[in-house]
Design a protein around this motif. Sequence first.
Motif, mmCIF file in Angstrom:
data_model
loop_
_atom_site.group_PDB
_atom_site.id
_atom_site.type_symbol
_atom_site.label_atom_id
_atom_site.label_comp_id
_atom_site.label_asym_id
_atom_site.label_seq_id
_atom_site.Cartn_x
_atom_site.Cartn_y
_atom_site.Cartn_z
ATOM 1 N N GLU A 101 3.207 -15.382 -4.174
ATOM 2 C CA GLU A 101 3.139 -15.602 -5.611
ATOM 3 C C GLU A 101 2.483 -14.399 -6.268
ATOM 4 N N TYR A 102 2.889 -14.114 -7.493
ATOM 5 C CA TYR A 102 2.395 -12.921 -8.192
ATOM 6 C C TYR A 102 2.040 -13.286 -9.629
ATOM 7 N N ASP A 103 0.890 -12.832 -10.094
ATOM 8 C CA ASP A 103 0.462 -13.063 -11.469
ATOM 9 C C ASP A 103 0.668 -11.776 -12.269
ATOM 10 N N PHE A 104 1.645 -11.801 -13.180
ATOM 11 C CA PHE A 104 1.992 -10.603 -13.946
ATOM 12 C C PHE A 104 0.873 -10.187 -14.896
ATOM 13 N N LYS A 105 0.197 -11.178 -15.442
ATOM 14 C CA LYS A 105 -0.875 -10.881 -16.400
ATOM 15 C C LYS A 105 -1.979 -10.054 -15.748
ATOM 16 N N TRP A 106 -2.337 -10.432 -14.513
ATOM 17 C CA TRP A 106 -3.420 -9.748 -13.815
ATOM 18 C C TRP A 106 -2.926 -8.608 -12.927
ATOM 19 N N ASP A 107 -1.624 -8.591 -12.647
ATOM 20 C CA ASP A 107 -1.061 -7.628 -11.699
ATOM 21 C C ASP A 107 -1.702 -7.803 -10.327
ATOM 22 N N VAL A 108 -1.784 -9.062 -9.903
ATOM 23 C CA VAL A 108 -2.440 -9.429 -8.649
ATOM 24 C C VAL A 108 -1.509 -10.332 -7.838
ATOM 25 N N ALA A 109 -1.393 -10.054 -6.547
ATOM 26 C CA ALA A 109 -0.600 -10.895 -5.651
ATOM 27 C C ALA A 109 -1.475 -11.996 -5.064
ATOM 28 N N GLY A 110 -0.888 -13.154 -4.844
ATOM 29 C CA GLY A 110 -1.613 -14.271 -4.261
ATOM 30 C C GLY A 110 -1.256 -14.461 -2.798
ATOM 31 N N GLY A 111 -1.263 -15.714 -2.362
ATOM 32 C CA GLY A 111 -0.925 -16.027 -0.983
ATOM 33 C C GLY A 111 0.448 -16.654 -0.890
ATOM 34 N N ILE A 112 0.712 -17.351 0.211
ATOM 35 C CA ILE A 112 1.983 -18.043 0.376
ATOM 36 C C ILE A 112 1.726 -19.551 0.404
ATOM 37 N N THR A 113 2.751 -20.324 0.050
ATOM 38 C CA THR A 113 2.596 -21.767 -0.094
ATOM 39 C C THR A 113 3.210 -22.499 1.097
ATOM 40 N N PRO A 114 2.801 -23.751 1.319
ATOM 41 C CA PRO A 114 3.413 -24.552 2.382
ATOM 42 C C PRO A 114 4.927 -24.683 2.218
ATOM 43 N N SER A 115 5.404 -24.835 0.983
ATOM 44 C CA SER A 115 6.850 -24.983 0.778
ATOM 45 C C SER A 115 7.588 -23.707 1.157
ATOM 46 N N GLN A 116 7.001 -22.548 0.886
ATOM 47 C CA GLN A 116 7.621 -21.288 1.289
ATOM 48 C C GLN A 116 7.699 -21.183 2.814
ATOM 49 N N VAL A 117 6.644 -21.629 3.492
ATOM 50 C CA VAL A 117 6.637 -21.605 4.954
ATOM 51 C C VAL A 117 7.731 -22.520 5.503
ATOM 52 N N TYR A 160 -7.455 -10.159 -0.524
ATOM 53 C CA TYR A 160 -8.508 -9.225 -0.945
ATOM 54 C C TYR A 160 -9.218 -9.744 -2.202
ATOM 55 N N HIS A 161 -8.458 -10.458 -3.055
ATOM 56 C CA HIS A 161 -9.043 -10.977 -4.293
ATOM 57 C C HIS A 161 -9.712 -12.328 -4.099
ATOM 58 N N GLY A 162 -9.713 -12.848 -2.850
ATOM 59 C CA GLY A 162 -10.394 -14.099 -2.568
ATOM 60 C C GLY A 162 -9.541 -15.335 -2.732
ATOM 61 N N ILE A 163 -8.231 -15.174 -2.892
ATOM 62 C CA ILE A 163 -7.335 -16.312 -3.099
ATOM 63 C C ILE A 163 -6.988 -16.936 -1.752
ATOM 64 N N CYS A 164 -7.205 -18.244 -1.647
ATOM 65 C CA CYS A 164 -6.997 -18.949 -0.376
ATOM 66 C C CYS A 164 -5.729 -19.794 -0.428
ATOM 67 N N SER A 165 -5.001 -19.804 0.676
ATOM 68 C CA SER A 165 -3.806 -20.638 0.806
ATOM 69 C C SER A 165 -4.187 -22.017 1.338
ATOM 70 N N ASN A 166 -3.270 -22.941 1.217
ATOM 71 C CA ASN A 166 -3.476 -24.304 1.714
ATOM 72 C C ASN A 166 -3.159 -24.311 3.206
ATOM 73 N N LEU A 167 -4.107 -23.863 4.008
ATOM 74 C CA LEU A 167 -3.874 -23.711 5.437
ATOM 75 C C LEU A 167 -3.707 -25.035 6.148
ATOM 76 N N ASP A 168 -4.349 -26.078 5.649
ATOM 77 C CA ASP A 168 -4.237 -27.381 6.296
ATOM 78 C C ASP A 168 -2.782 -27.858 6.300
ATOM 79 N N GLU A 169 -2.113 -27.770 5.162
ATOM 80 C CA GLU A 169 -0.707 -28.168 5.083
ATOM 81 C C GLU A 169 0.178 -27.226 5.890
ATOM 82 N N ILE A 170 -0.105 -25.927 5.814
ATOM 83 C CA ILE A 170 0.684 -24.954 6.562
ATOM 84 C C ILE A 170 0.542 -25.205 8.059
ATOM 85 N N PHE A 171 -0.676 -25.536 8.495
ATOM 86 C CA PHE A 171 -0.910 -25.831 9.910
ATOM 87 C C PHE A 171 -0.032 -26.993 10.381
#
Length: 558
Positions: free
Chosen positions: A202-218, A242-253
């Motif tokens: 996921e990408y936030d255009f306003k901040w120009d910052v990339a996030g993590g990946i989601t369970p649905s993408q996996v 790097y920006h501290g954004i955490c993914s939903n690892l429990d669902e991904i697991f």
Amino acid sequence: MASTSLDMSFLGNFGKNWSFRPWRRLTPCISQDRNGILPGKNKNYTSSVGYNGVPLTEMSCVPSAAASQNELPPLVSALKSSAEENAASFHFPGHNRGQAAPSSLAQLIGAKPFLHDLPELPELDNLFSPEGPILEAQKQAARLFGASETWFLVGGSTCGIQAAIMATCSPGDTLILPRNSHISAISSMVLSGALPKYIVPEYDFKWDVAGGITPSQVNDAIKELEMEGRKAAALLVVSPTYHGICSNLDEIFHICHSYNIPLIVDEAHGAHLGFHPELPSSSLSQGADLAVQSTHKVLCALTQSSMLHMQGNLVDRERISRSLQMLQSSSPSYLLLASLDAARSQVSENREAIFDKAIHLALEARNLISKISGISVLEFPSFSSFFRIDPLRLTIGVWQLGLSGFEADDILCNDFGVICELVGTKSFTLAFNLGTQRDHVLRLVAGLKHLSETSRFHQPVKDEGKNVNHFVCLDDVRISMSPREAFFATKRKVSIRDSLGEICGELLCPYPPGIPVLIPGETITEEALNYLLEIRSKGAVITGAADCSLSSLVVCVT
């Protein structure tokens, strides 16, 4: 005939007080069947607690309840004892326990680092076949972080990521990974021969910052591979970013394990997670099979010191050990290794409250900064798919002041002595840690107030994101060679206008946001070239390019 006896008269009185019996070095704290003991001690130190509460069968260096609370960590203790020996040393390194330390560096850091810069002496154990203080230090780290086994790394998290992927992926296997993974993931595919299946974060255009990946993408990536008759050998997730954004690892697991796919987490920025109620949960507590942590980033080990943690039985631990033996130095620094042991001990001594101060300062800073006109703070709602952001990582937006992140960083550094961890086009990121000081926070706030007051009449930077067709170039990624094949292929330079249709031979990653547009082995498309040229014209730096002007590209010869 001349006497064969050795003339020792040159020793004078020294020879009278020194025993010339063969010097025997004590074997440190090894398994019970070897009757090992702690260097310089004749006491049996035992621990009743093993992995996940299971009693240990081996002899342990963990002090008993009656032992002194000032007992040093096992590897730190062994290093101290070895450095204090009155040894006639005829071993490496060449400075010989500081006797020949380069004066320029010794004046800077003192003599003690050299005194403790020792090689793999018997009492210091062997990193690749540990049975003494390194083994005990790794066991104590495993208990603290909730792993079944932990390996110390002196090659940073890079070698941990490489070992994790080499342990799970064989040549031709498929690795699912985020497009914005660390370059160590790309080198891992070169080493292992794995083939990539990328997920665009996921990408936030306003901040120009990339996030993590989601369970649905996996889940989608796994099903897409199934439709192609393939199965992923492993999934790599970067969490936190790097920006501290955490993914939903429990669902991904749970998704991964429903397909019997091991989950590898690049947790380089999250060794501290789980040690305070305000912090997100650690990856191991959410089910990760392998987690790689940079113990030097927020925790207090020396730079380059990291850990690789394992749990469960999906990954072959012997293959991890073999991979690490290939990747790590055969002459590991005991200063780095001991710093890992010390950092673990530092957290263990006060794990319930050690981050209280850092969390308080970060929350105070966030509150003060959010009140400054024209300044923004990256908050949870910016990324709708993610449920946690590390409170110790503050990303500050300055575009409303008419400044880029780079311009703001220059002013804060030159005028206020404030040094940021990460700088982007619209923002900069601050890392709070155990050593953060309140007077530094107040200096930061003063600097941001100065930016606000001196820039308030400036026009905000125009949001030109809508004019850039973000990531359309990633809609049709064509992999013509594996990363391994591309790495070993013959290369040549061509002009950018002649590169269309060629196979890329270099990594081309605009920063920000840090998502590679072209990776070695991919066909160069018109969309990719247009995006690279357009985003470069707007100030992005293209990392990995041999020609930073992008007048030419490196391509593979087919």
